[in-house]
Design an enzyme around this catalytic site. Structure first.
Site, PDB file in Angstrom:
ATOM      1  N   ARG A  52      23.123  -7.727  56.403  1.00  0.00           N
ATOM      2  CA  ARG A  52      21.824  -8.148  55.859  1.00  0.00           C
ATOM      3  C   ARG A  52      21.311  -9.393  56.588  1.00  0.00           C
ATOM      4  O   ARG A  52      20.120  -9.504  56.879  1.00  0.00           O
ATOM      5  CB  ARG A  52      21.933  -8.417  54.351  1.00  0.00           C
ATOM      6  CG  ARG A  52      20.571  -8.700  53.714  1.00  0.00           C
ATOM      7  CD  ARG A  52      20.617  -8.722  52.199  1.00  0.00           C
ATOM      8  NE  ARG A  52      21.373  -9.851  51.687  1.00  0.00           N
ATOM      9  CZ  ARG A  52      21.595 -10.092  50.400  1.00  0.00           C
ATOM     10  NH1 ARG A  52      21.121  -9.252  49.484  1.00  0.00           N
ATOM     11  NH2 ARG A  52      22.278 -11.127  50.011  1.00  0.00           N
ATOM     12  N   LYS A 151      15.783 -12.426  53.814  1.00  0.00           N
ATOM     13  CA  LYS A 151      16.357 -13.557  53.055  1.00  0.00           C
ATOM     14  C   LYS A 151      16.125 -14.811  53.894  1.00  0.00           C
ATOM     15  O   LYS A 151      16.996 -15.278  54.632  1.00  0.00           O
ATOM     16  CB  LYS A 151      17.842 -13.301  52.787  1.00  0.00           C
ATOM     17  CG  LYS A 151      18.394 -14.103  51.642  1.00  0.00           C
ATOM     18  CD  LYS A 151      19.682 -13.525  51.142  1.00  0.00           C
ATOM     19  CE  LYS A 151      20.431 -14.482  50.253  1.00  0.00           C
ATOM     20  NZ  LYS A 151      19.693 -14.956  49.089  1.00  0.00           N
ATOM     21  N   GLU A 184      11.740  -8.898  40.430  1.00  0.00           N
ATOM     22  CA  GLU A 184      13.106  -9.433  40.343  1.00  0.00           C
ATOM     23  C   GLU A 184      13.040 -10.833  39.762  1.00  0.00           C
ATOM     24  O   GLU A 184      11.966 -11.277  39.347  1.00  0.00           O
ATOM     25  CB  GLU A 184      13.760  -9.431  41.730  1.00  0.00           C
ATOM     26  CG  GLU A 184      13.017 -10.281  42.748  1.00  0.00           C
ATOM     27  CD  GLU A 184      13.685 -10.329  44.119  1.00  0.00           C
ATOM     28  OE1 GLU A 184      14.881 -10.063  44.228  1.00  0.00           O
ATOM     29  OE2 GLU A 184      12.974 -10.659  45.091  1.00  0.00           O
TER      30      GLU A 184
HETATM   31  N1  PMP Z   1      16.916 -11.656  44.636  1.00  0.00           N
HETATM   32  C1  PMP Z   1      16.791 -12.861  45.219  1.00  0.00           C
HETATM   33  C2  PMP Z   1      15.435 -13.421  45.427  1.00  0.00           C
HETATM   34  C3  PMP Z   1      17.935 -13.572  45.615  1.00  0.00           C
HETATM   35  O1  PMP Z   1      17.811 -14.773  46.197  1.00  0.00           O
HETATM   36  C4  PMP Z   1      19.204 -13.015  45.371  1.00  0.00           C
HETATM   37  C5  PMP Z   1      20.452 -13.792  45.706  1.00  0.00           C
HETATM   38  N2  PMP Z   1      20.737 -13.775  47.042  1.00  0.00           N
HETATM   39  C6  PMP Z   1      19.292 -11.748  44.770  1.00  0.00           C
HETATM   40  C7  PMP Z   1      18.114 -11.106  44.410  1.00  0.00           C
HETATM   41  C8  PMP Z   1      20.610 -11.093  44.533  1.00  0.00           C
HETATM   42  O2  PMP Z   1      21.137 -10.639  45.756  1.00  0.00           O
HETATM   43  P1  PMP Z   1      22.699 -10.528  46.002  1.00  0.00           P
HETATM   44  O3  PMP Z   1      23.242  -9.635  44.952  1.00  0.00           O
HETATM   45  O4  PMP Z   1      22.819  -9.940  47.361  1.00  0.00           O
HETATM   46  O5  PMP Z   1      23.244 -11.906  45.910  1.00  0.00           O
END
Ligand code: PMP
Length: 294
Positions: A52, A151, A184
């Site tokens: 990722r 990200k 989210e």
């Molecule tokens: N959404 C956002 C905006 C985030 O910053 C994160 C944390 N990285 C997540 C969802 C959850 O992603 P992950 O399960 O890969 O940590």
């Protein structure tokens, strides 16, 4: 002494790990990052996080100065140097030093940082009682402007929503997309349970493709729970039987109140409970060993 920090090929004491004020990560939020967890001497979903990170970097035309394999080795080495078993790992790649203009072409050397630290998480009682969250008035970035799948170091969109949540006494905020569909939270993905079906917003709504989200979908399917990725509004959240969030730091955490509405019967539901247990078991079982000889 503090932690050892990896910076561009060296492990330095944290006080000595410094980045230029001309770095475009600092000046413009131009860069990408990952948050990864290690449990009991094993790094959970390391390959997925690294993939990722490379995808985020590719999307912003940023060249990561190490191969995926080398980067994984450097992460494991950082954990060993800091003698960590259970840890939070932050990998940051910034555009590097440039001039005061925006142009990334003037930043010849991307900066690569690996920070490892002990993990601080939500108190255990919240996993038993559930969180109370609110909806933010700040809409999640539109993918046509800044795709939430990247990200990136530019988290202001999420920070504005987080400010709003904390000003209302809530630890997390639900963010909607521009059309008013649930996207989210500021640092977590969101799930609801409707009549035994696990429902979560699809990626195209404009969310980060969470790695914990993927794991939870897989775990639920294995248990025979139907999973649907579909758009829904807050109405579905308010009237859901169960609601929970997923994220690397938060893992699977129940939500029992949203905008003052009690979710289900106000207690953590059976599907959420089961997924918390299965997720925890998986983190103990799976992962890339930090100390291969142990
Ligand atoms: N959404 C956002 C905006 C985030 O910053 C994160 C944390 N990285 C997540 C969802 C959850 O992603 P992950 O399960 O890969 O940590």
């Amino acid at each position: 002494m503090g932690q050892w920090v990896y910076l561009n090929g060296e492990y330095l004491p944290q006080e000595a790990a410094k980045i230029s004020v001309f770095d475009h990560g600092f000046l413009y939020g131009d860069g990408v990052f990952e948050g990864i967890r290690a449990y009991k001497g094993k790094v959970f979903k390391l390959n997925e996080h690294i993939q990722r990170l490379f995808n985020s970097a590719k999307a912003i035309s940023l060249k990561i100065p190490l191969s995926q394999e080398k980067l994984k080795e450097k992460i494991l080495e950082a954990l060993r140097r800091n003698k960590l078993q259970d840890a939070y790992i932050r990998v940051v790649v910034s555009r590097g030093e440039g001039d005061l203009g925006l142009d990334p072409a003037k930043c010849p050397s991307p900066q690569l940082v690996i920070i490892t630290d002990e993990i601080s998480i939500y108190p255990e009682k919240l996993y038993e009682k559930g969180l109370e969250v609110v909806t933010s008035s700040i809409r999640r970035n539109n993918p046509s402007a800044l795709d939430p799948r990247i990200k990136s170091l530019n988290y202001l969109n999420n920070i504005l929503a987080k400010l709003e949540a904390t000003s209302k006494g809530a630890p997390e905020a639900i963010m909607l997309n521009e059309d008013g569909y649930v996207a989210e939270c500021t640092g977590d993905n969101l799930f609801i349970v409707e009549k035994g079906v696990l429902v979560t917003p699809p990626i195209w709504v404009g969310i980060l493709k969470g790695i914990t989200r993927d794991v939870v979908i897989e775990l639920a399917k294995k248990e025979g729970i139907p999973v649907e990725e579909k758009v829904f509004t807050l109405f579905s959240v308010y009237t859901s039987d169960e609601c929970f969030l997923t994220g690397t730091a938060a893992e699977v955490i129940p939500v029992t109140r949203v905008d003052g509405r009690v979710i289900g019967n106000g207690k953590v539901g059976p599907i959420t409970r089961m997924l918390i247990t299965k997720f925890r078991k998986l983190t103990e079982k799976e992962g890339v060993p930090i100390y291969p000889d142990n």
